[in-house]
Design an enzyme around this catalytic site. Structure first.
Site, short mmCIF file in Angstrom:
data_model
loop_
_atom_site.label_atom_id
_atom_site.label_comp_id
_atom_site.label_asym_id
_atom_site.label_seq_id
_atom_site.Cartn_x
_atom_site.Cartn_y
_atom_site.Cartn_z
N HIS A 75 0.82 -1.21 0.00
CA HIS A 75 0.00 0.00 0.00
C HIS A 75 0.86 1.27 0.00
CE1 HIS A 75 -4.29 -1.35 0.81
NE2 HIS A 75 -3.61 -2.47 0.59
N GLY A 81 5.06 5.72 -4.76
CA GLY A 81 6.32 4.98 -4.70
C GLY A 81 6.66 4.59 -3.27
N ASP A 252 -5.10 -17.64 3.77
CA ASP A 252 -4.79 -19.04 3.44
C ASP A 252 -5.41 -19.92 4.53
OD1 ASP A 252 -3.74 -21.55 3.06
OD2 ASP A 252 -1.63 -20.96 3.25
#
Length: 334
Positions: A75, A81, A252
């Site tokens: 983020h 950048g 997951d």
């Protein structure tokens, strides 16, 4: 003997990766080419060790920290950048935007910064701390150790309006994701590889609840047919219609605390948590990469090292006239 050979091959591979990145940096734009390995060797020799120890300590207390630090890096780098602009506090800053409401890991970065300001005042940037902390978070969770160049400087601009056009939303299609990645200098292979970050971390129900719904009688109604029905039903139970905003689900479902290739196995089983995960299976080239990583964790780790190095050099600010070294990560220097 076999372990020694594996270790030797690993070291040789790491040497090749570092050499390749060193050459790559020479051909990047001036700010990125100003980065170097062991940038703090003289000015603050213990900088990387301090960050690593801070990440290890925080992760030992809170196992969700590695996932949070990795997401924080994404983020930050995708908006303005890799310049720590996401850390700046105030009205209409990146950090105040609703899309960053669930981003965490700030306290770990701040902790490392406080120690570094005592030992090496006004020397180590918050941008470097974010990059190093994310790198160490992956290693702490069992992933590969990646040598990354440092020397980033902290940005002075942080605007909430720049967040949404630059970050990946969990509902994005493949085309939308490819477009944003390409704008950052990242390829389709990088997209598939860096999506593997979802092998750790967790998400709030609102990030995926549109993939299923519950009828008024409480029965489960599948909406997104790309999602395994049993898995969708499990998610629906964990995220009922009146679930608290604090409820989270592991990205997951099998090995949530380990940085491994299970994410890709989950995808092939149609158990990717987000729509943006399932979208990878709708592109032939991406699908082939998913199958490769699902079958060979070493291939995933090798690709991760390369793509991660590209990620942490997006839009960096370096050099005396580009950015600053903040004394506090949450505010620009007076």
């Amino acid at each position: 003997m076999e372990k020694a050979a594996t270790c030797l091959c690993r070291r040789f591979h790491l040497y090749n990766v570092v050499t390749a990145v060193t050459l790559m940096l020479q051909f990047l734009s001036p700010p990125a080419s100003s980065l170097s390995f062991n940038f703090y060797a003289i000015s603050c020799p213990s900088a990387e060790l301090i960050v690593k120890n801070t990440v290890r300590s925080a992760s030992s207390v809170d196992p969700t920290i590695p996932g949070k630090l990795l997401r924080l890096l994404f983020h930050d780098c995708f908006v303005e950048g890799c310049d720590a602009s996401i850390l700046l506090q105030g009205n209409d800053t990146e950090r105040s935007d609703p899309a960053n409401k669930s981003v965490g890991g700030f306290s770990t970065v701040d902790s490392a910064k406080r120690v570094l300001e005592i030992l090496c005042p006004e020397t180590v940037s918050c941008a470097d701390i974010i990059a190093l902390a994310a790198r160490d978070a992956v290693e702490f969770a069992g992933g590969p150790s990646v040598a990354i160049p440092t020397g980033r400087r902290d940005g002075r601009v942080s605007l909430g309006k720049n967040v949404r056009p630059n970050i990946i939303d969990t509902s994005f299609t493949m085309d939308e994701m490819v477009k944003i990645f390409a704008a950052k200098g990242l390829s389709l292979d990088d997209l598939v590889t860096l999506s593997g970050a979802h092998t750790i971390g967790s998400a709030h129900c609102s990030a995926f609840s549109d993939r299923f719904q519950l009828a008024s009688n409480g029965s489960f109604l599948p909406v997104d047919t790309a999602l395994d029905e049993a898995y969708a039903a499990e998610l629906a139970r964990k995220c009922p219609s009146r679930a608290s905003d604090a409820v989270t689900v592991n990205n997951d479902p099998v090995t949530p605390s380990f940085f491994d290739n299970q994410y890709y196995k989950d995808l092939l089983a149609h158990r990717g948590l987000f729509q943006s995960d399932s979208a990878l299976l709708r592109d032939k080239k991406a699908m082939a990469k998913v199958q490769d990583f699902a079958g060979d964790q070493n291939n995933f780790f090798t690709s991760w090292e390369q793509s991660f190095l590209k990620l942490v050099t997006i839009g960096v600010k370096a050099g005396e006239d580009n950015g600053e070294i903040r004394r506090s990560c949450s505010t620009v220097n007076a």
